[in-house]
Design a protein around this motif. Structure first.
Motif, PDB file in Angstrom:
ATOM      1  N   LYS A 102       2.261  11.994  -8.070  1.00 53.54           N
ATOM      2  CA  LYS A 102       1.725  12.604  -9.372  1.00 53.54           C
ATOM      3  C   LYS A 102       0.349  13.056  -9.378  1.00 53.54           C
ATOM      4  O   LYS A 102      -0.175  13.738 -10.596  1.00 53.54           O
ATOM      5  CB  LYS A 102       2.034  11.504 -10.532  1.00 53.54           C
ATOM      6  N   ASN A 103      -0.222  12.902  -8.336  1.00 52.67           N
ATOM      7  CA  ASN A 103      -1.468  13.531  -8.448  1.00 52.67           C
ATOM      8  C   ASN A 103      -1.903  14.321  -6.923  1.00 52.67           C
ATOM      9  O   ASN A 103      -2.837  14.079  -6.283  1.00 52.67           O
ATOM     10  CB  ASN A 103      -2.673  12.318  -8.154  1.00 52.67           C
ATOM     11  N   THR A 104      -0.696  15.161  -6.668  1.00 50.61           N
ATOM     12  CA  THR A 104      -1.045  16.122  -5.612  1.00 50.61           C
ATOM     13  C   THR A 104      -2.146  17.073  -5.706  1.00 50.61           C
ATOM     14  O   THR A 104      -2.449  17.678  -4.759  1.00 50.61           O
ATOM     15  CB  THR A 104       0.256  16.859  -5.443  1.00 50.61           C
ATOM     16  N   GLN A 105      -2.762  17.215  -7.098  1.00 50.17           N
ATOM     17  CA  GLN A 105      -3.831  18.002  -7.322  1.00 50.17           C
ATOM     18  C   GLN A 105      -5.249  17.416  -6.452  1.00 50.17           C
ATOM     19  O   GLN A 105      -6.116  17.891  -6.088  1.00 50.17           O
ATOM     20  CB  GLN A 105      -4.248  18.303  -8.532  1.00 50.17           C
ATOM     21  N   LEU A 106      -4.937  16.169  -5.946  1.00 48.66           N
ATOM     22  CA  LEU A 106      -5.989  15.367  -5.045  1.00 48.66           C
ATOM     23  C   LEU A 106      -5.719  15.380  -3.662  1.00 48.66           C
ATOM     24  O   LEU A 106      -6.682  14.973  -2.936  1.00 48.66           O
ATOM     25  CB  LEU A 106      -6.136  13.969  -5.898  1.00 48.66           C
ATOM     26  N   PHE A 107      -4.530  15.125  -3.566  1.00 49.06           N
ATOM     27  CA  PHE A 107      -4.221  14.850  -1.962  1.00 49.06           C
ATOM     28  C   PHE A 107      -3.066  15.906  -1.341  1.00 49.06           C
ATOM     29  O   PHE A 107      -2.117  16.368  -2.028  1.00 49.06           O
ATOM     30  CB  PHE A 107      -3.481  13.390  -1.916  1.00 49.06           C
ATOM     31  N   SER A 108      -3.417  16.457  -0.311  1.00 45.29           N
ATOM     32  CA  SER A 108      -2.500  17.260   0.577  1.00 45.29           C
ATOM     33  C   SER A 108      -1.583  16.424   1.449  1.00 45.29           C
ATOM     34  O   SER A 108      -0.558  17.213   2.125  1.00 45.29           O
ATOM     35  CB  SER A 108      -3.532  18.226   1.482  1.00 45.29           C
ATOM     36  N   ALA A 109      -1.828  15.407   1.707  1.00 44.14           N
ATOM     37  CA  ALA A 109      -0.878  14.643   2.467  1.00 44.14           C
ATOM     38  C   ALA A 109      -0.732  13.073   1.989  1.00 44.14           C
ATOM     39  O   ALA A 109      -1.523  12.394   1.605  1.00 44.14           O
ATOM     40  CB  ALA A 109      -1.426  14.331   4.012  1.00 44.14           C
ATOM     41  N   LEU A 110       0.529  12.618   2.242  1.00 46.01           N
ATOM     42  CA  LEU A 110       0.692  11.132   1.859  1.00 46.01           C
ATOM     43  C   LEU A 110       1.583  10.514   3.038  1.00 46.01           C
ATOM     44  O   LEU A 110       2.491  11.147   3.522  1.00 46.01           O
ATOM     45  CB  LEU A 110       1.938  11.188   0.472  1.00 46.01           C
ATOM     46  N   GLY A 111       1.285   9.322   3.266  1.00 45.03           N
ATOM     47  CA  GLY A 111       1.811   8.608   4.380  1.00 45.03           C
ATOM     48  C   GLY A 111       2.653   7.315   3.745  1.00 45.03           C
ATOM     49  O   GLY A 111       1.503   6.670   3.314  1.00 45.03           O
ATOM     50  N   ASP A 142       2.389  21.416  -2.826  1.00 44.14           N
ATOM     51  CA  ASP A 142       1.004  20.934  -2.781  1.00 44.14           C
ATOM     52  C   ASP A 142       0.827  20.017  -1.387  1.00 44.14           C
ATOM     53  O   ASP A 142      -0.212  19.863  -1.021  1.00 44.14           O
ATOM     54  CB  ASP A 142       0.480  19.898  -3.968  1.00 44.14           C
ATOM     55  N   LEU A 143       2.127  19.239  -1.235  1.00 46.36           N
ATOM     56  CA  LEU A 143       1.875  18.283  -0.111  1.00 46.36           C
ATOM     57  C   LEU A 143       2.073  19.032   1.197  1.00 46.36           C
ATOM     58  O   LEU A 143       3.334  19.441   1.466  1.00 46.36           O
ATOM     59  CB  LEU A 143       2.785  17.147  -0.188  1.00 46.36           C
ATOM     60  N   LYS A 144       1.293  19.085   2.177  1.00 44.42           N
ATOM     61  CA  LYS A 144       1.369  19.758   3.601  1.00 44.42           C
ATOM     62  C   LYS A 144       2.138  18.660   4.300  1.00 44.42           C
ATOM     63  O   LYS A 144       2.907  19.014   5.404  1.00 44.42           O
ATOM     64  CB  LYS A 144       0.195  20.388   4.180  1.00 44.42           C
ATOM     65  N   VAL A 145       1.977  17.475   3.992  1.00 49.67           N
ATOM     66  CA  VAL A 145       2.621  16.429   4.794  1.00 49.67           C
ATOM     67  C   VAL A 145       2.892  15.296   3.798  1.00 49.67           C
ATOM     68  O   VAL A 145       2.129  14.800   3.049  1.00 49.67           O
ATOM     69  CB  VAL A 145       1.708  15.718   5.771  1.00 49.67           C
ATOM     70  N   PHE A 146       4.167  15.029   3.891  1.00 54.84           N
ATOM     71  CA  PHE A 146       4.819  13.912   3.223  1.00 54.84           C
ATOM     72  C   PHE A 146       5.657  13.017   4.232  1.00 54.84           C
ATOM     73  O   PHE A 146       6.789  13.301   4.454  1.00 54.84           O
ATOM     74  CB  PHE A 146       5.805  14.170   2.067  1.00 54.84           C
ATOM     75  N   GLY A 167       0.551  -1.143  -0.034  1.00 53.61           N
ATOM     76  CA  GLY A 167       0.028  -0.072   0.036  1.00 53.61           C
ATOM     77  C   GLY A 167       0.972   1.363   0.165  1.00 53.61           C
ATOM     78  O   GLY A 167       0.268   2.216  -0.497  1.00 53.61           O
ATOM     79  N   GLY A 168       2.128   1.104   0.631  1.00 48.59           N
ATOM     80  CA  GLY A 168       2.980   2.249   0.593  1.00 48.59           C
ATOM     81  C   GLY A 168       3.340   2.553  -1.037  1.00 48.59           C
ATOM     82  O   GLY A 168       3.622   3.837  -1.279  1.00 48.59           O
ATOM     83  N   ILE A 169       3.898   1.659  -1.616  1.00 46.44           N
ATOM     84  CA  ILE A 169       4.291   1.636  -3.227  1.00 46.44           C
ATOM     85  C   ILE A 169       3.034   2.138  -3.887  1.00 46.44           C
ATOM     86  O   ILE A 169       3.312   2.868  -4.786  1.00 46.44           O
ATOM     87  CB  ILE A 169       4.602   0.282  -3.775  1.00 46.44           C
ATOM     88  N   GLU A 170       1.906   1.706  -3.560  1.00 46.05           N
ATOM     89  CA  GLU A 170       0.539   2.158  -4.044  1.00 46.05           C
ATOM     90  C   GLU A 170       0.444   3.810  -3.841  1.00 46.05           C
ATOM     91  O   GLU A 170       0.052   4.522  -4.722  1.00 46.05           O
ATOM     92  CB  GLU A 170      -0.637   1.434  -3.874  1.00 46.05           C
ATOM     93  N   THR A 171       0.637   4.245  -2.690  1.00 47.27           N
ATOM     94  CA  THR A 171       0.695   5.702  -2.253  1.00 47.27           C
ATOM     95  C   THR A 171       1.563   6.365  -2.995  1.00 47.27           C
ATOM     96  O   THR A 171       1.299   7.515  -3.605  1.00 47.27           O
ATOM     97  CB  THR A 171       0.777   5.875  -0.773  1.00 47.27           C
ATOM     98  N   LEU A 172       2.981   6.013  -3.170  1.00 45.90           N
ATOM     99  CA  LEU A 172       3.942   6.604  -4.040  1.00 45.90           C
ATOM    100  C   LEU A 172       3.267   6.648  -5.446  1.00 45.90           C
ATOM    101  O   LEU A 172       3.676   7.811  -6.014  1.00 45.90           O
ATOM    102  CB  LEU A 172       5.167   5.745  -3.760  1.00 45.90           C
ATOM    103  N   TYR A 173       2.786   5.805  -6.030  1.00 42.56           N
ATOM    104  CA  TYR A 173       2.819   5.623  -7.444  1.00 42.56           C
ATOM    105  C   TYR A 173       1.482   6.655  -7.808  1.00 42.56           C
ATOM    106  O   TYR A 173       1.427   7.620  -8.665  1.00 42.56           O
ATOM    107  CB  TYR A 173       2.246   4.377  -7.918  1.00 42.56           C
ATOM    108  N   ALA A 174       0.259   6.490  -6.851  1.00 43.91           N
ATOM    109  CA  ALA A 174      -0.571   7.159  -7.163  1.00 43.91           C
ATOM    110  C   ALA A 174      -0.781   8.476  -6.566  1.00 43.91           C
ATOM    111  O   ALA A 174      -1.521   9.447  -6.902  1.00 43.91           O
ATOM    112  CB  ALA A 174      -2.217   6.462  -6.680  1.00 43.91           C
ATOM    113  N   GLY A 175       0.005   8.838  -5.535  1.00 43.64           N
ATOM    114  CA  GLY A 175      -0.068  10.058  -4.853  1.00 43.64           C
ATOM    115  C   GLY A 175       0.872  11.221  -5.084  1.00 43.64           C
ATOM    116  O   GLY A 175       0.489  12.516  -5.250  1.00 43.64           O
TER     117      GLY A 175
END
Length: 639
Positions: free
Chosen positions: A538-547, A579-583, A528-536
């Protein structure tokens, strides 16, 4: 000067024993029998004036063999149960014989034992309705009688030490509850405390030990014991769990037995050998001979059992099997007894949740005694090892949210799929409120149930929200598996499409959510972390935080995917950082199987000047680590 220091040291230690007692084991059968060829102590009845009760009261007193008024002795106050009086210990356990035999073998410090009537009322006989409220209240009133009347009488009449280090209190059943209540409530008077099968009069742990740090400083020994089939064991267990959570050293001793003198005799036998001498707290967890059934057992399975030192005892019936093993972090061979049961004990297991398998003649099976969980790509047994630091996912008396199972139609896979959604406390009553959403992803071999069950997501969020440390939010736990081969770019592209085209729209149609990237976060563990890296990324227009928990690009297998992301970041570093307030990137220490891959990735992020926060929690690639990750990540979101 050295000689003087030696003499002083000797004088200070002589009356409490110079060396710590070796580990004490269970009382041998018949140890409470009379031995004619050894010295014996003396039993007497005493009468003392009780200002608390307003009458004269009686107690039994045991003085050890060789008792002399020219010596000084420590004192153990030994309390009876709700149906007894000052003679209950004498009639049911023959404590004078146990102590005589211990002294003959040099196993206990010479002490005076006082056995009072713990029912502090004028008519203190155990007659009529022994559960009458006035009689029950008299047991609580005995605290004042003991401290203000009995102890001063003993210290005036007998040659005893008057400092607290030479005063102990212990009791059975109702007396066990009294001992815990009075002892822990008066730590300046009782540093040696024993509760044997403590009854419902035992105060709640938060009242017993409101200041754990004070208890750590002042206690010499806190002993809590009970029979494994005693219906009152829950009172001992809850006290033990609270003490364990707050790291207050104590012995929690469980033995085969019920609510009777077999257990209480052994409690006295073991406790009396440990008091009034140095003790080694490092041995405390190794005492118990019986464990408690794991919380993950099915009802009413008694095995697997967890011992206080986190060893696990297994007992499996397979009379026709040739070999039975348990695979829990490593493989353990079990031994067959004459009844067809296979029995064995593991090494200490790290706290938290773990998958395990039952291997019968080489075939991996789920243990029918345990709950099963989808993990390792199949339904597997799971076991929850108690964790002293696990209060953040404990069930508390606070408002609780819900985990809802939601079916939705996937326009990507063209079939019905399922997600689990945590809704915070108040979701159903605060109709005008909209909530931010954390999309939380499981690891390989698991599915949408992982965070909902193994991860304790609802309890973690409930507690954080109740403490005001996290904003009320929805947590969406989707199925991150797909039809493409695992970890390939086709697989990751399929996941991204499922998230963007099916899951997010379905959630925003079905739940009251606050829209916009500032109200969305994405996180996952391992796969799920790899999926977060892949989808998150390049889609920071959708998400403000990634874990990203216990993850990183798998090289060389995913080198091409990683290189493509690094190229994207090189061209879009400023945008991603803005874009990312939290990475937030976390690992389970160097023992985490993803550690090396993660460090390689972070080195590249540093080179590209990508902003992120790194966090480590030891424990490897396991659920205890990921629970902790969620606990630290969630408070950072949507601020």
């Amino acid at each position: 000067m050295k000689k003087l220091l030696f003499v002083l040291s000797y004088l200070l230690s002589a009356h409490i024993g110079v060396q710590a007692q070796a580990k004490v084991t269970q009382m041998p059968i018949g140890y409470d029998s009379l031995r004619a060829n050894i010295p014996h102590g003396r039993l007497d009845t005493i009468t003392y004036a009780s200002k608390t009760v307003g009458t004269s009261r009686r107690a039994l007193i045991y003085t050890p063999p060789g008792y002399s008024t020219k010596k000084k002795y420590p004192v153990l106050y030994l309390l009876h149960g709700i149906g007894g009086d000052e003679k209950e210990w004498l009639n049911g356990a023959r404590p004078q014989l146990i102590m005589d035999n211990l002294y003959a073998e040099g196993k206990a410090e010479p002490m005076i034992i006082v056995m009072p009537n713990g029912r502090a009322m004028k008519d203190d006989r155990p007659v009529g309705n022994i559960f009458d409220s006035a009689k029950v209240q008299a047991f609580a009133r005995f605290e004042q009688d003991l401290i203000n009347d009995l102890i001063p009488f003993i210290e005036k009449k007998y040659p005893v030490y008057k400092d607290s280090e030479h005063r102990a209190i212990a009791g059975l059943s109702m007396g066990g509850g009294q001992s815990l209540n009075f002892g822990l409530g008066n730590l300046d008077k009782f540093p040696w405390i024993g509760g044997f099968s403590s009854a419902p009069n035992t105060k709640r742990p938060e009242e017993l030990v409101p200041d754990p740090e004070e208890a750590k400083r002042k206690l010499k020994l806190l002993w809590i014991s009970c029979g494994d089939n005693d219906g009152l064991i829950t009172f001992s267990r809850r006290t033990h769990e609270y003490l364990d959570e707050h790291q207050v050293p104590h012995i929690f001793y469980i033995e085969p037995g019920v609510h009777d003198f077999k257990v209480w005799r052994n409690g006295l036998y073991m406790f009396s050998q440990l008091i009034f001498k140095p003790v080694d707290t490092a041995t405390f967890r190794s005492y118990s001979v019986v464990g408690l059934p794991a919380s993950t057992n099915v009802r009413p399975a008694k095995y697997p059992q967890i011992l206080p030192d986190n060893r696990v005892v297994f007992r499996v019936k397979a009379p026709d099997a040739q070999r039975v093993q348990i695979d829990l972090a490593k493989k353990y061979d079990l031994t067959k007894d004459t009844g067809g049961y296979w029995i064995g004990t593991t090494e200490p297991v790290s706290p938290g949740f773990h998958y395990y398998s039952l291997l019968i003649d080489g075939v991996a099976l789920a243990d029918p005694a345990s709950e099963t969980f989808y993990g390792m790509g199949r339904m597997a047994s799971g076991i929850e090892i108690p964790f002293a630091g696990g209060s953040y996912y404990a069930i508390r008396d606070i408002p609780h949210g819900d985990i809802r199972m939601k079916r939705y139609f996937s326009v990507v896979s063209n079939n019905w799929r399922r997600m689990y959604v945590y809704t915070p406390p108040g979701y159903d009553s605060l109709h005008d409120r909209r909530y931010p959403v954390l999309y939380l992803l499981h690891g390989g071999g698991e599915d949408e149930r992982g965070w909902a069950t193994q991860g304790r997501t609802d309890l973690i969020l409930d507690n954080l929200i109740a403490e005001g440390r996290a904003r009320p939010m929805l947590v969406v736990m989707m199925d991150g598996n797909g039809s493409a081969s695992g970890f390939s770019e086709d697989f990751l592209r399929q996941f991204e499409n499922e998230l963007k085209r099916s899951v997010i729209p379905s959630v925003e149609r079905s739940f009251r959510v606050a829209e916009g990237p500032q109200n969305r976060a994405l996180a996952g563990l391992s796969m799920g972390g790899i999926e977060t890296l892949y989808a998150g990324v390049k889609n920071t227009q959708l998400f403000s935080a990634l874990g990203v928990f216990s993850s990183g690009w798998i090289v060389p297998m995913q080198q091409n995917i990683a290189d493509a992301q690094y190229a994207y970041l090189k061209d879009n570093t400023a945008k991603v950082n803005s874009d990312l307030k939290v990475f937030w990137i976390a690992m389970g220490g160097k023992e985490d199987i993803a550690y090396r891959n993660c460090q390689i990735m972070l080195g590249k992020f540093d080179e590209l000047k990508v902003k992120y926060t790194y966090y480590e929690y030891p424990g490897g690639h396991t659920w205890p680590v990921w629970r902790d990750n969620l606990y630290h990540f969630a408070p950072l979101l949507f601020r």
